[in-house]
Motif scaffolding. Sequence first.
Motif, PDB file in Angstrom:
ATOM      1  N   ALA A  51     -49.304  43.179  42.778  1.00 11.98           N
ATOM      2  CA  ALA A  51     -49.439  41.948  42.000  1.00 11.98           C
ATOM      3  C   ALA A  51     -48.461  40.904  42.519  1.00 11.98           C
ATOM      4  N   TYR A  52     -48.793  39.659  42.301  1.00 16.25           N
ATOM      5  CA  TYR A  52     -47.941  38.512  42.649  1.00 16.25           C
ATOM      6  C   TYR A  52     -47.644  38.412  44.142  1.00 16.25           C
ATOM      7  N   GLY A  53     -48.538  38.918  44.993  1.00 19.27           N
ATOM      8  CA  GLY A  53     -48.414  38.751  46.431  1.00 19.27           C
ATOM      9  C   GLY A  53     -47.528  39.747  47.136  1.00 19.27           C
ATOM     10  N   HIS A  54     -47.087  40.780  46.463  1.00 16.81           N
ATOM     11  CA  HIS A  54     -46.223  41.791  47.076  1.00 16.81           C
ATOM     12  C   HIS A  54     -47.048  42.684  48.002  1.00 16.81           C
ATOM     13  N   LEU A  55     -46.555  42.902  49.228  1.00 21.72           N
ATOM     14  CA  LEU A  55     -47.237  43.750  50.211  1.00 21.72           C
ATOM     15  C   LEU A  55     -46.284  44.850  50.654  1.00 21.72           C
ATOM     16  N   SER A  56     -46.753  46.096  50.590  1.00 26.61           N
ATOM     17  CA  SER A  56     -45.932  47.207  51.076  1.00 26.61           C
ATOM     18  C   SER A  56     -46.790  48.117  51.948  1.00 26.61           C
ATOM     19  N   ARG A  57     -46.101  48.896  52.782  1.00 24.22           N
ATOM     20  CA  ARG A  57     -46.787  49.847  53.662  1.00 24.22           C
ATOM     21  C   ARG A  57     -46.136  51.207  53.479  1.00 24.22           C
ATOM     22  N   ASN A  58     -46.945  52.182  53.150  1.00 27.17           N
ATOM     23  CA  ASN A  58     -46.454  53.543  52.947  1.00 27.17           C
ATOM     24  C   ASN A  58     -45.258  53.578  51.998  1.00 27.17           C
ATOM     25  N   GLY A  59     -45.275  52.715  50.981  1.00 28.02           N
ATOM     26  CA  GLY A  59     -44.247  52.714  49.954  1.00 28.02           C
ATOM     27  C   GLY A  59     -43.044  51.829  50.224  1.00 28.02           C
ATOM     28  N   GLU A  60     -42.943  51.211  51.414  1.00 27.55           N
ATOM     29  CA  GLU A  60     -41.804  50.345  51.744  1.00 27.55           C
ATOM     30  C   GLU A  60     -42.238  48.887  51.726  1.00 27.55           C
ATOM     31  N   HIS A  61     -41.353  48.012  51.197  1.00 27.52           N
ATOM     32  CA  HIS A  61     -41.662  46.577  51.162  1.00 27.52           C
ATOM     33  C   HIS A  61     -41.909  46.086  52.582  1.00 27.52           C
ATOM     34  N   LEU A  62     -42.987  45.358  52.751  1.00 26.86           N
ATOM     35  CA  LEU A  62     -43.384  44.882  54.066  1.00 26.86           C
ATOM     36  C   LEU A  62     -43.364  43.369  54.132  1.00 26.86           C
ATOM     37  N   GLY A  63     -43.800  42.707  53.057  1.00 27.97           N
ATOM     38  CA  GLY A  63     -43.879  41.255  53.071  1.00 27.97           C
ATOM     39  C   GLY A  63     -44.700  40.745  51.909  1.00 27.97           C
ATOM     40  N   ARG A  64     -45.503  39.713  52.185  1.00 27.39           N
ATOM     41  CA  ARG A  64     -46.291  39.056  51.151  1.00 27.39           C
ATOM     42  C   ARG A  64     -47.727  38.873  51.630  1.00 27.39           C
ATOM     43  N   TRP A  65     -48.650  38.812  50.675  1.00 28.92           N
ATOM     44  CA  TRP A  65     -50.044  38.497  50.978  1.00 28.92           C
ATOM     45  C   TRP A  65     -50.436  37.264  50.166  1.00 28.92           C
ATOM     46  N   ARG A  66     -51.461  36.563  50.667  1.00 22.64           N
ATOM     47  CA  ARG A  66     -51.990  35.404  49.947  1.00 22.64           C
ATOM     48  C   ARG A  66     -53.481  35.314  50.219  1.00 22.64           C
ATOM     49  N   PHE A  67     -54.253  35.163  49.159  1.00 20.28           N
ATOM     50  CA  PHE A  67     -55.694  34.973  49.280  1.00 20.28           C
ATOM     51  C   PHE A  67     -55.978  33.485  49.217  1.00 20.28           C
ATOM     52  N   TRP A  68     -56.729  32.972  50.192  1.00 24.42           N
ATOM     53  CA  TRP A  68     -57.018  31.547  50.282  1.00 24.42           C
ATOM     54  C   TRP A  68     -58.388  31.227  49.679  1.00 24.42           C
ATOM     55  N   PRO A  69     -58.601  29.993  49.214  1.00 21.71           N
ATOM     56  CA  PRO A  69     -59.889  29.604  48.614  1.00 21.71           C
ATOM     57  C   PRO A  69     -61.088  29.740  49.562  1.00 21.71           C
ATOM     58  N   ASP A  70     -60.836  29.755  50.885  1.00 17.66           N
ATOM     59  CA  ASP A  70     -61.946  29.894  51.832  1.00 17.66           C
ATOM     60  C   ASP A  70     -62.391  31.351  51.998  1.00 17.66           C
ATOM     61  N   GLY A  71     -61.783  32.277  51.238  1.00 17.67           N
ATOM     62  CA  GLY A  71     -62.168  33.687  51.304  1.00 17.67           C
ATOM     63  C   GLY A  71     -61.379  34.484  52.317  1.00 17.67           C
ATOM     64  N   SER A  72     -60.332  33.902  52.898  1.00 16.40           N
ATOM     65  CA  SER A  72     -59.525  34.624  53.874  1.00 16.40           C
ATOM     66  C   SER A  72     -58.253  35.172  53.216  1.00 16.40           C
ATOM     67  N   MET A  73     -57.644  36.115  53.900  1.00 17.96           N
ATOM     68  CA  MET A  73     -56.396  36.726  53.426  1.00 17.96           C
ATOM     69  C   MET A  73     -55.339  36.487  54.489  1.00 17.96           C
ATOM     70  N   GLU A  74     -54.150  36.117  54.040  1.00 18.48           N
ATOM     71  CA  GLU A  74     -53.011  35.920  54.935  1.00 18.48           C
ATOM     72  C   GLU A  74     -51.954  36.952  54.600  1.00 18.48           C
ATOM     73  N   LEU A  75     -51.444  37.627  55.631  1.00 16.85           N
ATOM     74  CA  LEU A  75     -50.372  38.609  55.465  1.00 16.85           C
ATOM     75  C   LEU A  75     -49.145  38.087  56.203  1.00 16.85           C
ATOM     76  N   ASN A  76     -48.006  38.069  55.529  1.00 16.34           N
ATOM     77  CA  ASN A  76     -46.736  37.691  56.140  1.00 16.34           C
ATOM     78  C   ASN A  76     -45.828  38.908  56.119  1.00 16.34           C
ATOM     79  N   VAL A  77     -45.515  39.425  57.304  1.00 11.80           N
ATOM     80  CA  VAL A  77     -44.705  40.632  57.439  1.00 11.80           C
ATOM     81  C   VAL A  77     -43.358  40.228  58.031  1.00 11.80           C
ATOM     82  N   PHE A  78     -42.287  40.650  57.347  1.00 13.32           N
ATOM     83  CA  PHE A  78     -40.930  40.332  57.775  1.00 13.32           C
ATOM     84  C   PHE A  78     -40.323  41.569  58.425  1.00 13.32           C
ATOM     85  N   ARG A  79     -40.132  41.502  59.751  1.00 16.41           N
ATOM     86  CA  ARG A  79     -39.563  42.643  60.472  1.00 16.41           C
ATOM     87  C   ARG A  79     -38.039  42.641  60.340  1.00 16.41           C
TER      88      ARG A  79
END
Length: 166
Positions: free
Chosen positions: A78-106
Amino acid sequence: MSQQSFPPTDPVAFLTLCDGEWMSLRSCFELSVGGDNEWHTSERGELTVRCEVSDASALGRLIVQAPGASTNTLIFGAYGHLSRNGEHLGRWRFWPDGSMELNVFRPDGVLVQERIWFVYVNLRLRSTTAVDNDGVPLQASFCTDIRRVSKPRPLKKNGSVIVPIG
Protein backbone atom coordinates in the motif's frame (compact mmCIF):
# COMPACT_ATOMS: atom_id res chain seq x y z
CA MET A 1 -6.20 -15.61 -18.93
CA SER A 2 -9.63 -14.25 -18.11
CA GLN A 3 -11.20 -11.27 -19.85
CA GLN A 4 -10.01 -7.99 -18.37
CA SER A 5 -10.41 -4.36 -19.20
CA PHE A 6 -7.64 -2.98 -21.36
CA PRO A 7 -5.63 -0.94 -20.77
CA PRO A 8 -5.52 -1.62 -17.02
CA THR A 9 -7.26 1.08 -15.00
CA ASP A 10 -5.77 0.36 -11.57
CA PRO A 11 -2.64 -1.24 -10.08
CA VAL A 12 -4.32 -4.57 -9.27
CA ALA A 13 -5.55 -4.91 -12.88
CA PHE A 14 -2.01 -4.10 -14.06
CA LEU A 15 -0.42 -6.75 -11.82
CA THR A 16 -3.01 -9.33 -12.90
CA LEU A 17 -2.26 -8.58 -16.56
CA CYS A 18 1.45 -9.35 -15.93
CA ASP A 19 0.63 -13.00 -15.10
CA GLY A 20 1.92 -15.43 -17.73
CA GLU A 21 4.89 -16.77 -19.65
CA TRP A 22 6.84 -14.13 -21.53
CA MET A 23 9.46 -14.19 -24.30
CA SER A 24 11.72 -11.15 -24.01
CA LEU A 25 14.18 -9.24 -26.15
CA ARG A 26 16.26 -6.73 -24.18
CA SER A 27 18.69 -4.17 -25.56
CA CYS A 28 21.08 -2.77 -22.95
CA PHE A 29 23.22 0.34 -23.22
CA GLU A 30 26.20 0.99 -20.93
CA LEU A 31 26.60 4.74 -21.13
CA SER A 32 29.75 4.80 -19.00
CA VAL A 33 31.70 2.40 -21.27
CA GLY A 34 33.79 3.70 -24.13
CA GLY A 35 34.56 1.99 -27.41
CA ASP A 36 32.54 1.19 -30.47
CA ASN A 37 31.28 -2.29 -29.61
CA GLU A 38 31.27 -2.55 -25.82
CA TRP A 39 28.45 -0.15 -25.02
CA HIS A 40 25.53 -2.19 -26.39
CA THR A 41 24.23 -5.72 -25.90
CA SER A 42 21.05 -7.54 -26.84
CA GLU A 43 19.72 -10.71 -25.30
CA ARG A 44 16.71 -12.95 -25.57
CA GLY A 45 15.16 -14.59 -22.58
CA GLU A 46 12.08 -16.06 -21.02
CA LEU A 47 10.21 -15.13 -17.87
CA THR A 48 7.40 -16.72 -15.96
CA VAL A 49 5.40 -14.25 -13.91
CA ARG A 50 2.73 -15.32 -11.46
CA CYS A 51 0.44 -12.80 -9.82
CA GLU A 52 -1.03 -13.27 -6.37
CA VAL A 53 -3.66 -10.80 -5.21
CA SER A 54 -4.95 -11.92 -1.84
CA ASP A 55 -2.95 -10.37 0.99
CA ALA A 56 -4.71 -7.53 2.80
CA SER A 57 -1.37 -5.82 3.55
CA ALA A 58 -0.36 -5.59 -0.13
CA LEU A 59 -2.01 -4.87 -3.46
CA GLY A 60 -0.37 -7.95 -4.87
CA ARG A 61 2.74 -9.95 -5.52
CA LEU A 62 4.56 -10.79 -8.72
CA ILE A 63 6.60 -13.98 -8.52
CA VAL A 64 9.19 -13.75 -11.29
CA GLN A 65 11.23 -16.75 -12.49
CA ALA A 66 13.74 -16.88 -15.32
CA PRO A 67 14.96 -20.34 -16.42
CA GLY A 68 18.01 -21.31 -14.37
CA ALA A 69 17.72 -18.28 -12.10
CA SER A 70 16.41 -17.75 -8.60
CA THR A 71 12.81 -16.72 -8.03
CA ASN A 72 12.12 -13.13 -7.00
CA THR A 73 8.94 -12.02 -5.32
CA LEU A 74 8.03 -8.37 -5.81
CA ILE A 75 5.52 -7.16 -3.25
CA PHE A 76 3.47 -4.11 -4.20
CA GLY A 77 2.48 -2.69 -0.84
CA ALA A 78 0.00 0.00 0.00
CA TYR A 79 0.98 3.64 -0.51
CA GLY A 80 3.58 2.82 -3.19
CA HIS A 81 5.88 0.64 -1.08
CA LEU A 82 7.87 -1.90 -3.15
CA SER A 83 9.83 -4.79 -1.66
CA ARG A 84 11.60 -7.85 -3.04
CA ASN A 85 11.77 -11.10 -1.13
CA GLY A 86 10.80 -9.24 2.04
CA GLU A 87 13.40 -6.41 1.80
CA HIS A 88 12.53 -2.77 1.03
CA LEU A 89 13.41 -2.11 -2.58
CA GLY A 90 11.85 1.23 -3.48
CA ARG A 91 8.55 2.70 -4.64
CA TRP A 92 5.95 1.97 -7.32
CA ARG A 93 3.51 4.33 -9.02
CA PHE A 94 0.59 3.56 -11.30
CA TRP A 95 0.04 6.20 -13.99
CA PRO A 96 -3.32 7.24 -15.55
CA ASP A 97 -2.15 5.90 -18.94
CA GLY A 98 -2.18 2.35 -17.51
CA SER A 99 1.58 2.06 -17.02
CA MET A 100 3.52 1.20 -13.87
CA GLU A 101 6.71 2.92 -12.76
CA LEU A 102 9.16 1.24 -10.39
CA ASN A 103 11.87 3.24 -8.60
CA VAL A 104 14.55 1.02 -7.06
CA PHE A 105 17.17 2.54 -4.76
CA ARG A 106 20.40 0.52 -4.78
CA PRO A 107 22.78 0.59 -1.80
CA ASP A 108 25.48 2.26 -3.94
CA GLY A 109 23.23 5.31 -4.42
CA VAL A 110 22.15 4.45 -7.96
CA LEU A 111 18.47 5.00 -8.78
CA VAL A 112 17.03 2.48 -11.24
CA GLN A 113 13.74 3.57 -12.77
CA GLU A 114 11.65 1.16 -14.85
CA ARG A 115 8.47 2.01 -16.74
CA ILE A 116 6.26 -0.89 -17.86
CA TRP A 117 3.26 -0.54 -20.15
CA PHE A 118 1.08 -2.74 -22.29
CA VAL A 119 0.56 -2.03 -25.99
CA TYR A 120 -1.76 -5.02 -26.27
CA VAL A 121 -2.80 -7.65 -23.76
CA ASN A 122 0.00 -9.94 -24.99
CA LEU A 123 2.62 -7.26 -25.75
CA ARG A 124 4.37 -5.39 -22.97
CA LEU A 125 7.20 -2.84 -23.18
CA ARG A 126 9.72 -1.94 -20.49
CA SER A 127 12.26 0.87 -20.40
CA THR A 128 14.86 1.18 -17.66
CA THR A 129 17.36 3.88 -16.76
CA ALA A 130 19.97 3.98 -14.01
CA VAL A 131 21.42 7.28 -12.78
CA ASP A 132 24.04 8.01 -10.14
CA ASN A 133 23.72 10.35 -7.14
CA ASP A 134 24.33 13.38 -9.37
CA GLY A 135 21.71 12.35 -11.93
CA VAL A 136 24.29 11.24 -14.50
CA PRO A 137 22.89 8.41 -16.68
CA LEU A 138 24.85 5.16 -16.33
CA GLN A 139 22.71 2.52 -18.05
CA ALA A 140 19.59 2.24 -20.12
CA SER A 141 17.66 -0.68 -21.52
CA PHE A 142 14.56 -1.35 -23.55
CA CYS A 143 12.70 -4.63 -23.46
CA THR A 144 9.88 -6.08 -25.54
CA ASP A 145 7.94 -8.89 -23.86
CA ILE A 146 5.56 -11.11 -25.81
CA ARG A 147 3.21 -13.39 -23.89
CA ARG A 148 3.31 -17.06 -24.83
CA VAL A 149 -0.15 -18.24 -25.75
CA SER A 150 -1.08 -21.79 -26.60
CA LYS A 151 -1.96 -22.60 -30.18
CA PRO A 152 -5.49 -23.76 -30.87
CA ARG A 153 -5.65 -27.52 -31.17
CA PRO A 154 -6.63 -28.86 -34.61
CA LEU A 155 -10.09 -30.37 -34.77
CA LYS A 156 -10.41 -33.92 -36.09
CA LYS A 157 -13.38 -35.05 -38.10
CA ASN A 158 -13.56 -38.50 -39.71
CA GLY A 159 -9.76 -38.89 -39.57
CA SER A 160 -9.13 -35.54 -41.31
CA VAL A 161 -7.59 -32.60 -39.55
CA ILE A 162 -9.61 -29.38 -39.70
CA VAL A 163 -7.64 -26.30 -38.73
CA PRO A 164 -9.78 -23.47 -37.38
CA ILE A 165 -9.31 -20.13 -39.19
CA GLY A 166 -9.28 -16.85 -37.33
